[in-house]
Design an enzyme around this catalytic site. Structure first.
Site, PDB file in Angstrom:
ATOM      1  N   ILE A   1       1.612 -11.175  -3.407  1.00  0.00           N
ATOM      2  CA  ILE A   1       1.115 -10.924  -4.753  1.00  0.00           C
ATOM      3  C   ILE A   1       2.178 -11.173  -5.815  1.00  0.00           C
ATOM      4  O   ILE A   1       1.851 -11.474  -6.967  1.00  0.00           O
ATOM      5  CB  ILE A   1       0.533  -9.499  -4.888  1.00  0.00           C
ATOM      6  CG1 ILE A   1       1.587  -8.432  -4.591  1.00  0.00           C
ATOM      7  CG2 ILE A   1      -0.676  -9.332  -3.972  1.00  0.00           C
ATOM      8  CD1 ILE A   1       1.092  -7.023  -4.818  1.00  0.00           C
TER       9      ILE A   1
ATOM     10  N   SER B   1       1.766   1.922  -4.353  1.00  0.00           N
ATOM     11  CA  SER B   1       0.768   1.779  -3.299  1.00  0.00           C
ATOM     12  C   SER B   1      -0.136   2.998  -3.284  1.00  0.00           C
ATOM     13  O   SER B   1       0.317   4.120  -3.527  1.00  0.00           O
ATOM     14  CB  SER B   1       1.447   1.638  -1.935  1.00  0.00           C
ATOM     15  OG  SER B   1       0.510   1.745  -0.885  1.00  0.00           O
TER      16      SER B   1
ATOM     17  N   TYR C   1       7.535   4.644   3.757  1.00  0.00           N
ATOM     18  CA  TYR C   1       7.092   3.766   2.674  1.00  0.00           C
ATOM     19  C   TYR C   1       6.206   4.522   1.683  1.00  0.00           C
ATOM     20  O   TYR C   1       6.376   4.421   0.469  1.00  0.00           O
ATOM     21  CB  TYR C   1       6.336   2.582   3.273  1.00  0.00           C
ATOM     22  CG  TYR C   1       5.818   1.562   2.286  1.00  0.00           C
ATOM     23  CD1 TYR C   1       6.652   0.559   1.797  1.00  0.00           C
ATOM     24  CD2 TYR C   1       4.492   1.582   1.854  1.00  0.00           C
ATOM     25  CE1 TYR C   1       6.180  -0.394   0.907  1.00  0.00           C
ATOM     26  CE2 TYR C   1       4.008   0.635   0.969  1.00  0.00           C
ATOM     27  CZ  TYR C   1       4.863  -0.349   0.498  1.00  0.00           C
ATOM     28  OH  TYR C   1       4.391  -1.290  -0.393  1.00  0.00           O
TER      29      TYR C   1
ATOM     30  N   LYS D   1       6.881   5.279  -2.269  1.00  0.00           N
ATOM     31  CA  LYS D   1       5.939   4.909  -3.319  1.00  0.00           C
ATOM     32  C   LYS D   1       5.563   6.122  -4.184  1.00  0.00           C
ATOM     33  O   LYS D   1       5.286   5.971  -5.378  1.00  0.00           O
ATOM     34  CB  LYS D   1       4.697   4.256  -2.709  1.00  0.00           C
ATOM     35  CG  LYS D   1       4.998   2.906  -2.043  1.00  0.00           C
ATOM     36  CD  LYS D   1       5.604   1.938  -3.037  1.00  0.00           C
ATOM     37  CE  LYS D   1       6.025   0.632  -2.432  1.00  0.00           C
ATOM     38  NZ  LYS D   1       6.536  -0.341  -3.420  1.00  0.00           N
TER      39      LYS D   1
END
Length: 320
Positions: A52, A176, A203, A207
C-alpha cells in the site's frame, strides 16, 4: 477479555475490513476529494517500494506530487521507482535508503534531508515490521518495537522542522485494526516476558502505541495535522509473508492494494481530511473509534505520558 476482544474484532473485520467492506464504504466517497493537483508539494512515504505504500506513492505521483521513497532495500527501491515513474509519468521521484529499525541512521537521514530540502508537506509513516521470532537490534531493541514504534517516533520528531515550514503539513501513521484487541501495556515494551513470543500480538501492541503517539503529537504540534489509519485487510507482500495462515484463509476476501491504500491517499491530498480533528483514527475516509465496545482498552493519561517519556528518552539517547 482477550478472547472476547479477538472474537468481536474478527467479526468486525469480516464485515468492515474485507473487500466487501471497502466496497460498501466506497459508495459514500466523494470522487472529487481526490481530484487534486499535488504539484509543488512533497510527500515522504516510508516502505514505499511495495504494497500500500507503493500504491499511495503512485496515486500521489499521478497527481504531480514530489515523492520521497524511504526504503530499506536498494534494489527493490530502484525497481519500484522506475515503475512509479513509468506509470505516473512523473520523474520527480527520489529514493532514500534507510532501515527504520536503526534510530541513529534515521536521525542522520532526517538532518540531511532537512538541510537539502526546504520543507516537507506530508510524511506517511507506512513502513512496518512483523517479525515472528524475537530479534534484538544492535541497539538492544526488539526488532518490531524498534521499527514500528521507536522508528516512527524518531523520523516524525526529526522531521517536524521541515513539516513546520510547509503549508497544510500532515503526518499519517499507518496503524492497524489489530490494535483494537490491545490495551496500552508499558510493562513489557521489549517483549522479554512474552513466552512464547508472538509477533502478531507484539505488532498489535506497537500499533496501539502508534495511536497514543498520534494523540500526543497532535497536542504538542497543533500546526501539523496528525492522523492514524487502518487500511483494512489488504493483499500485500507483507501479509503473505508475515501472516501466511491468515492469508490462505482470507485471500479471496482481501482488499486490493488500491483499496488498502485509498485512505492514505485521501489523508495525504484531500482538503477535507485536515479539517478533521488532529490525532484521529481513520478507516475508509472516516474517523472511527479506537476501541471496541466494552473492551476496556482505554489508557490513562499518565500511561500515555509515560510512553512518550520513554520514546523521548530514546530520542535523546540516540541523538547524542
Amino acid at each position: 477479555m482477550s478472547f472476547f476482544r479477538n472474537a468481536v474484532w474478527f467479526c468486525k473485520g469480516l464485515g468492515e475490513y474485507t473487500q466487501s467492506g471497502y466496497l460498501a464504504a466506497a459508495k459514500h466517497f466523494k470522487p472529487e476529494d481526490l481530484d487534486v493537483n499535488c504539484q509543488g508539494k512533497s510527500y515522504m512515504i516510508t516502505g514505499a517500494n511495495s504494497g500500500i505504500g507503493k500504491q499511495a506513492a503512485l496515486e500521489i505521483a499521478k497527481r504531480g506530487g514530489t515523492i520521497h521513497m524511504v526504503c530499506r532495500n536498494p534494489t527493490a527501491a530502484e525497481e519500484a521507482k522506475t515503475q512509479l515513474m513509468t506509470e505516473s509519468k512523473n520523474d520527480d521521484i527520489h529514493v532514500h535508503i534507510l532501515d527504520m529499525s536503526e534510530p541513529r541512521d534515521i536521525l542522520r537521514f532526517a538532518a540531511e534531508f532537512t538541510q537539502r530540502f526546504s520543507s516537507l508537506n506530508v510524511l506517511v509513516n507506512n513502513a512496518g515490521c512483523m517479525v515472528n521470532t524475537r530479534e534484538i537490534t544492535e541497539d538492544g531493541l526488539e526488532k518490531n518495537f524498534a521499527t514500528n514504534t521507536v522508528g516512527t517516533h524518531m523520523i516524525t520528531e526529526a522531521l517536524i522542522p521541515a513539516l513546520s515550514k510547509a503549508e497544510d503539513p500532515r503526518v499519517i501513521i499507518v496503524s492497524s485494526g489489530g490494535m483494537l484487541t490491545k490495551k496500552l501495556d508499558l510493562s513489557d515494551l521489549q517483549s522479554e516476558k512474552m513466552k512464547p513470543f508472538d509477533g502478531t500480538m507484539v505488532y498489535a501492541q506497537n500499533k496501539r502505541q502508534q495511536i497514543v503517539m498520534a494523540h500526543k503529537y497532535a497536542e504538542k504540534h497543533p500546526k501539523i495535522h496528525f492522523s492514524t489509519m487502518h487500511p483494512g485487510w489488504a493483499d500485500t507482500p507483507a501479509v503473505r509473508s508475515s501472516m501466511p495462515e491468515f492469508y490462505e484463509k482470507m485471500k479471496n476476501r482481501l482488499r486490493t492494494v488500491e483499496q488498502g491504500g485509498d485512505t492514505i491517499v485521501w489523508l495525504a491530498v484531500a482538503g477535507d481530511a485536515s479539517k478533521e480533528k488532529s490525532g484521529s483514527f481513520f478507516q475508509d475516509r472516516k474517523v472511527t473509534s479506537e476501541h471496541l465496545p466494552l473492551a476496556w482498552t482505554q489508557s490513562k493519561p499518565e500511561e500515555e505520558e509515560q510512553l512518550m517519556g520513554i520514546l523521548n528518552d530514546y530520542y535523546q539517547r540516540f541523538s547524542s
